[in-house]
Structure formats: C-alpha cells, structure tokens
Enzyme design. Sequence first.
Site: not given
Length: 159
Positions: A86, A56, A89, A58
């Site tokens: 999420c 991800h 993250c 992030e």
Amino acid sequence: MAISDNDLGQLRKCVDLAREALDDGDEPFGSILVDHTGTTVFTDRNRVKDGDATQHPEFAVARWAVAHLSPEDRARATVYTSGEHCPMCSAAHAWVGLNRIVYATSSAQLSGWLSEWGVPAGPVAPLPITTVAPGVDVDGPAPELAETMKALYAAKFRD
C-alpha cells in the site's frame, strides 16, 4: 528483472504467511525479507484485526530492517510479499532504503476483485509502488499465484 523460480519459491512462503494470517482471523497478507546472501532474515504477516490498520507486514519489515541492517545491507536485500505494498508501506520501504520488492498480486488485482465482490473502497488510494517510490526496483505480479491469493482474499472479504 523478471520473477525467477527462486522468487516464486519465496512468494509461496509469503502466501503461506497470508494463509496463517487468515487462519488467525486477520487479513491475508504475508511478507519476508531476504538478505543479499539469500537468507531469510525476517518474516511477518498482517496483524490489523485488533484495530491498528498500520500493522502491515511490509511496514514491520521496514522497521525491522532499520533496527538490524546497515544501509548497505538494506539496499541489497529483497522484500517478498503476497500483495503489492500500500502507499504507507511503499513510502516506508523507500524511506529506509530497502530496494527490490517482489509481489504475488497487485493492488490493481485486489481492487478489481474487491469491486467485483461489492466491497467498498478503503480510505487510502491503491497506488502502485512505483508511483509512491519511483526509485525502487519492483517485480510482480506472479500470475502463478493469482488464483490462490484471490481465494484467500475472497475468504476474508467476500460476503
């Protein structure tokens, strides 16, 4: 703190990164890290299409920040992202000492759209950032970007 016009401009860059990810066959998420002077110091987009669900943007921001910014600079930086973090993250963000997060669409919005389209829930609960990392300053969603992000999500997830 409310989302400012400057914040909206940064979020639009995240939406562009999300679109870039989608165009490359990936899930439409994009993030940038802006230092305390307003300079964008890192950008990334989702890279999960090859099977590593931890790729991800992030999470990449958190790893980059630890390698390149002092703890003081991390605390003064802002992460902008197309979709709310999420739990993985959110935790990474808090563990490395980043502070403010501004997001375009929330996990609740995305979960609602996915449910509306009949997409099965993922393996991780879509918890709000503030549930996972209660000490982080969080602003979002940005209603001005909801329809654009919904269209990007639909292009990837809707049958």
